[in-house]
Write a protein that holds these residues in place. Structure first.
Motif, PDB file in Angstrom:
ATOM      1  N   THR A 136      -4.596 -17.062  17.110  1.00 24.38           N
ATOM      2  CA  THR A 136      -4.245 -15.677  16.773  1.00 24.38           C
ATOM      3  C   THR A 136      -4.410 -15.398  15.276  1.00 24.38           C
ATOM      4  OG1 THR A 136      -2.664 -15.621  18.599  1.00 24.38           O
ATOM      5  CG2 THR A 136      -2.399 -13.960  16.863  1.00 24.38           C
ATOM      6  N   ARG A 137      -4.964 -14.193  14.976  1.00 22.15           N
ATOM      7  CA  ARG A 137      -5.106 -13.746  13.592  1.00 22.15           C
ATOM      8  C   ARG A 137      -3.906 -12.865  13.244  1.00 22.15           C
ATOM      9  NH1 ARG A 137      -9.107 -12.880   9.738  1.00 22.15           N
ATOM     10  NH2 ARG A 137      -8.950 -10.961   8.507  1.00 22.15           N
ATOM     11  N   VAL A 138      -3.195 -13.209  12.181  1.00 17.40           N
ATOM     12  CA  VAL A 138      -2.012 -12.450  11.764  1.00 17.40           C
ATOM     13  C   VAL A 138      -2.306 -11.808  10.408  1.00 17.40           C
ATOM     14  CG1 VAL A 138       0.449 -12.539  11.201  1.00 17.40           C
ATOM     15  CG2 VAL A 138      -0.479 -14.005  13.015  1.00 17.40           C
ATOM     16  N   VAL A 139      -2.142 -10.445  10.352  1.00 24.25           N
ATOM     17  CA  VAL A 139      -2.438  -9.701   9.129  1.00 24.25           C
ATOM     18  C   VAL A 139      -1.231  -8.856   8.750  1.00 24.25           C
ATOM     19  CG1 VAL A 139      -3.954  -8.011   8.013  1.00 24.25           C
ATOM     20  CG2 VAL A 139      -4.877  -9.598   9.724  1.00 24.25           C
ATOM     21  N   TYR A 140      -0.791  -8.957   7.500  1.00 20.05           N
ATOM     22  CA  TYR A 140       0.266  -8.093   6.975  1.00 20.05           C
ATOM     23  C   TYR A 140      -0.391  -6.894   6.293  1.00 20.05           C
ATOM     24  CZ  TYR A 140       3.902 -11.523   7.853  1.00 20.05           C
ATOM     25  OH  TYR A 140       4.777 -12.380   8.455  1.00 20.05           O
ATOM     26  N   VAL A 141       0.146  -5.659   6.567  1.00 21.55           N
ATOM     27  CA  VAL A 141      -0.395  -4.427   5.975  1.00 21.55           C
ATOM     28  C   VAL A 141       0.722  -3.680   5.262  1.00 21.55           C
ATOM     29  CG1 VAL A 141      -2.201  -4.221   7.703  1.00 21.55           C
ATOM     30  CG2 VAL A 141       0.011  -3.118   8.095  1.00 21.55           C
ATOM     31  N   GLY A 142       0.343  -2.872   4.271  1.00 23.50           N
ATOM     32  CA  GLY A 142       1.320  -2.068   3.556  1.00 23.50           C
ATOM     33  C   GLY A 142       1.806  -0.915   4.412  1.00 23.50           C
ATOM     34  N   PRO A 143       2.946  -0.324   4.056  1.00 24.05           N
ATOM     35  CA  PRO A 143       3.489   0.802   4.846  1.00 24.05           C
ATOM     36  C   PRO A 143       2.545   2.007   4.819  1.00 24.05           C
ATOM     37  CG  PRO A 143       4.651   0.585   2.764  1.00 24.05           C
ATOM     38  CD  PRO A 143       3.752  -0.618   2.876  1.00 24.05           C
ATOM     39  N   ALA A 144       2.631   2.837   5.871  1.00 21.31           N
ATOM     40  CA  ALA A 144       1.771   4.028   5.966  1.00 21.31           C
ATOM     41  C   ALA A 144       2.170   5.055   4.914  1.00 21.31           C
ATOM     42  CB  ALA A 144       1.884   4.628   7.368  1.00 21.31           C
ATOM     43  N   LYS A 145       1.185   5.904   4.456  1.00 18.14           N
ATOM     44  CA  LYS A 145       1.448   6.938   3.459  1.00 18.14           C
ATOM     45  C   LYS A 145       2.150   8.135   4.105  1.00 18.14           C
ATOM     46  CE  LYS A 145      -2.736   5.773   0.872  1.00 18.14           C
ATOM     47  NZ  LYS A 145      -4.051   6.278   0.377  1.00 18.14           N
ATOM     48  N   SER A 146       3.251   8.643   3.469  1.00 19.18           N
ATOM     49  CA  SER A 146       3.969   9.825   3.977  1.00 19.18           C
ATOM     50  C   SER A 146       3.297  11.093   3.451  1.00 19.18           C
ATOM     51  CB  SER A 146       5.437   9.788   3.517  1.00 19.18           C
ATOM     52  OG  SER A 146       5.518   9.875   2.112  1.00 19.18           O
ATOM     53  N   LYS A 147       3.605  12.349   4.076  1.00 21.26           N
ATOM     54  CA  LYS A 147       3.020  13.621   3.654  1.00 21.26           C
ATOM     55  C   LYS A 147       3.439  13.979   2.248  1.00 21.26           C
ATOM     56  CE  LYS A 147       2.484  15.653   8.240  1.00 21.26           C
ATOM     57  NZ  LYS A 147       2.862  16.810   9.120  1.00 21.26           N
ATOM     58  N   SER A 148       4.716  13.766   1.932  1.00 20.05           N
ATOM     59  CA  SER A 148       5.218  14.087   0.597  1.00 20.05           C
ATOM     60  C   SER A 148       4.508  13.235  -0.437  1.00 20.05           C
ATOM     61  CB  SER A 148       6.738  13.885   0.520  1.00 20.05           C
ATOM     62  OG  SER A 148       7.061  12.529   0.828  1.00 20.05           O
ATOM     63  N   SER A 149       4.261  12.019  -0.071  1.00 24.24           N
ATOM     64  CA  SER A 149       3.559  11.119  -0.988  1.00 24.24           C
ATOM     65  C   SER A 149       2.153  11.620  -1.240  1.00 24.24           C
ATOM     66  CB  SER A 149       3.509   9.695  -0.410  1.00 24.24           C
ATOM     67  OG  SER A 149       4.809   9.189  -0.290  1.00 24.24           O
ATOM     68  N   ASP A 150       1.525  12.175  -0.151  1.00 23.13           N
ATOM     69  CA  ASP A 150       0.179  12.704  -0.301  1.00 23.13           C
ATOM     70  C   ASP A 150       0.168  13.922  -1.219  1.00 23.13           C
ATOM     71  OD1 ASP A 150      -0.725  10.754   1.324  1.00 23.13           O
ATOM     72  OD2 ASP A 150      -0.859  11.992   3.140  1.00 23.13           O
ATOM     73  N   SER A 151       1.241  14.817  -1.068  1.00 25.66           N
ATOM     74  CA  SER A 151       1.337  16.028  -1.883  1.00 25.66           C
ATOM     75  C   SER A 151       1.554  15.689  -3.339  1.00 25.66           C
ATOM     76  CB  SER A 151       2.481  16.913  -1.365  1.00 25.66           C
ATOM     77  OG  SER A 151       2.642  18.039  -2.184  1.00 25.66           O
ATOM     78  N   ASP A 152       2.472  14.745  -3.573  1.00 25.98           N
ATOM     79  CA  ASP A 152       2.750  14.320  -4.937  1.00 25.98           C
ATOM     80  C   ASP A 152       1.500  13.719  -5.572  1.00 25.98           C
ATOM     81  OD1 ASP A 152       5.292  15.177  -4.647  1.00 25.98           O
ATOM     82  OD2 ASP A 152       6.152  13.176  -4.226  1.00 25.98           O
ATOM     83  N   SER A 153       0.845  12.935  -4.748  1.00 27.87           N
ATOM     84  CA  SER A 153      -0.353  12.279  -5.259  1.00 27.87           C
ATOM     85  C   SER A 153      -1.403  13.312  -5.650  1.00 27.87           C
ATOM     86  CB  SER A 153      -0.912  11.326  -4.188  1.00 27.87           C
ATOM     87  OG  SER A 153      -2.106  10.757  -4.627  1.00 27.87           O
ATOM     88  N   LYS A 154      -1.510  14.418  -4.779  1.00 23.42           N
ATOM     89  CA  LYS A 154      -2.487  15.472  -5.067  1.00 23.42           C
ATOM     90  C   LYS A 154      -2.135  16.231  -6.337  1.00 23.42           C
ATOM     91  CE  LYS A 154      -4.953  19.232  -2.769  1.00 23.42           C
ATOM     92  NZ  LYS A 154      -4.879  20.193  -3.820  1.00 23.42           N
ATOM     93  N   SER A 155      -0.807  16.507  -6.532  1.00 27.32           N
ATOM     94  CA  SER A 155      -0.341  17.233  -7.733  1.00 27.32           C
ATOM     95  C   SER A 155      -0.636  16.429  -8.970  1.00 27.32           C
ATOM     96  CB  SER A 155       1.168  17.512  -7.636  1.00 27.32           C
ATOM     97  OG  SER A 155       1.433  18.360  -6.559  1.00 27.32           O
TER      98      SER A 155
END
Length: 480
Positions: free
Chosen positions: A444-463
């Motif tokens: 089995t291949r086991v991969v750790y991933v970072g948490p998903a991006k939230s909408k507010s995070s996307d808005s802040d990032s855009k600003s």
């Protein structure tokens, strides 16, 4: 006249009888008086002696001291000859553990005339005073001293049997002669010595012959190479190289007689740091790890392939939980103490002989036997039957930035093989037989991933992005 003499004889007879009765009465009276006077005394009665040593009138303590002084030195001086076919040993009786329990002997002397029977006591006391009472000095044995002496004798007598040895150089086989060994039977020797008494001059020690495990006649039908196989371990770490050399030596120079089955694990013995093995890389539950004895599977695998090419019957074999790189898939032989073993049986009517050679780069096993019975060659052919893709498990980790990934276990493809033994004669395959199946499960291949991006995070990032762009324009304008 006749009547007259008869009367005289009768009178004389009566007189003799009367005198005899009187004398007997006097003797009995005297004996009674003597016994009556002697019995109460706390000493050994007159006339009692042991081995010619008079103990009359002595207390138990004094008698013991006298016996110790006069008897014991004899045991330290007198010797007995212990004989073998080739030599003799001359220990003293004391060396063998013999001793006189003088206190026990003194009590034995003191007990003369002191039984429960008064009549018997009276007779023994009186008889001893008149004729004497001679007792035998029985010896005792110190078991610790005796066993120590016997073990020392056994060490001097022991001769290890010498096996016939096999050597192969420049295509020539040479066999050395074997020699039987000898040993002393410890229990039988102790039993014989315990029955002896001081004064015995000689005994023959129970010596027996031991045959060597390998005699020159065992090699009579071994005249050449049946099969040989080599694997490379040049790139291995030093600990793994050490283990491979140590393990291969443990199963080298081994004669396998017709009908004999051999276990790899039993032959190698305990694999631990106490037996000289070191930590090195191993495969554990499909994963690469470290453990004592890492490298032993390369030893078993190399031997396995040499046995296959020699057409030796394999009775037990297991593949690894994942493919290994030093042999083709489907031709490995994994071992694990108490779990996986490599076993083989000599089904030929002649012995086979196994040798190994590990030089730090290549490990080679060679199987010798009667090549006159072989007009064919063996080819081992593994065939892939199918593959399986690894399962992928993704786990979220707060330690990673959104969108980032980290591989915990790489995983691997699974394989399924069937392996065949082809018998080749005059360049043609005359028979083909499946000898094994090998399943290498997908890992089995086991991969750790970072948490998903939230909408507010996307808005802040855009600003922030727009703000950064405006600032950049301002800077650009000012610089122009």
């Amino acid at each position: 006249m006749k009547e007259y003499f008869e009367k005289i004889l009768e009178v004389k007879r009566n007189q003799y009888i009367f005198i005899g009765i009187g004398l007997l009465a006097i003797i009995l009276l005297g004996m009674g008086l003597y016994v009556g006077i002697e019995s109460p005394k706390k000493r050994i009665h007159p006339g009692v002696s042991i081995e010619g040593i008079s103990l009359s009138g002595l207390s138990i303590e004094k008698a013991s001291e006298k016996l110790e002084k006069e008897l014991s030195p004899k045991l330290a001086e007198e010797k007995i000859r212990l004989k073998t076919d080739v030599t003799s040993f001359f220990p003293t009786w004391k060396d063998l553990g013999f001793y006189y329990d003088t206190e026990k002997l003194a009590k034995k002397a003191y007990g003369v005339g002191r039984s429960k029977s008064k009549i018997q006591n009276s007779w023994l006391i009186f008889k001893g005073a008149i004729f004497g009472e001679q007792l035998e000095a029985n010896t005792s044995i110190n078991s610790t001293t005796l066993n120590r002496m016997i073990r020392s004798l056994a060490d001097d007598i022991y001769v290890k049997p010498v096996d016939a040895t096999f050597s192969y150089e420049d295509g020539e086989i040479s066999i050395s002669k074997s020699r039987p060994g000898t040993y002393l039977d410890l229990d039988e020797t102790a039993e014989v010595i315990r029955t002896l008494k001081p004064g015995h001059e000689m005994i023959d020690l129970p010596i027996y012959k031991t045959d060597p495990e390998q005699k020159e006649e065992d090699f009579q039908r071994i005249n050449g190479v049946l099969g040989t196989f080599e694997t490379n371990y040049k790139s291995s770490e030093s600990n793994r190289k050490h283990n491979i050399k140590l393990g291969s030596e443990s199963i080298s120079e081994k004669l396998v007689k017709p009908g004999e089955e051999v276990s790899f694990n039993d032959t190698i013995g305990e694999i631990s740091t106490t037996t000289g093995y070191k930590n090195a890389g191993v495969i554990l539950n499909g994963e690469f790890d470290r453990g004592v004895g890492g490298g032993m599977c390369q030893v078993s695998t190399t031997l396995y392939n040499a046995l296959l090419l020699a057409d030796v019957e394999i009775t037990e074999r297991y593949n690894h939980s994942r493919p290994i790189g030093y042999v083709p898939k489907g031709t490995d032989a994994a071992v694990a103490t108490g779990y996986k073993d490599l076993k083989f049986k000599n089904s030929f009517d002649f012995p086979i002989y196994i040798t190994s050679h590990a030089n730090g780069s290549e490990l080679t096993f060679t199987i010798f036997g009667d090549t006159t019975t072989r007009d064919y060659e063996i080819e081992i052919v593994p065939k892939l039957q199918g593959t399986s893709n690894p399962k992928v498990i993704k786990k979220t980790s707060s330690k990673l930035a959104p969108g980032d990934q980290k591989v915990e276990k790489g995983g691997s493809t699974g394989y399924y093989y069937k392996t065949y033994k082809n018998v080749i004669k005059n360049g043609e395959v005359i028979s083909s037989e499946q000898i094994s199946e090998s399943h290498y499960p997908a890992q089995t291949r086991v991969v750790y991933v970072g948490p998903a991006k939230s909408k507010s995070s996307d808005s802040d990032s855009k600003s922030k992005k727009d703000s950064k762009s405006t600032d950049s324009k301002k800077d650009s304008t000012n610089n122009s």
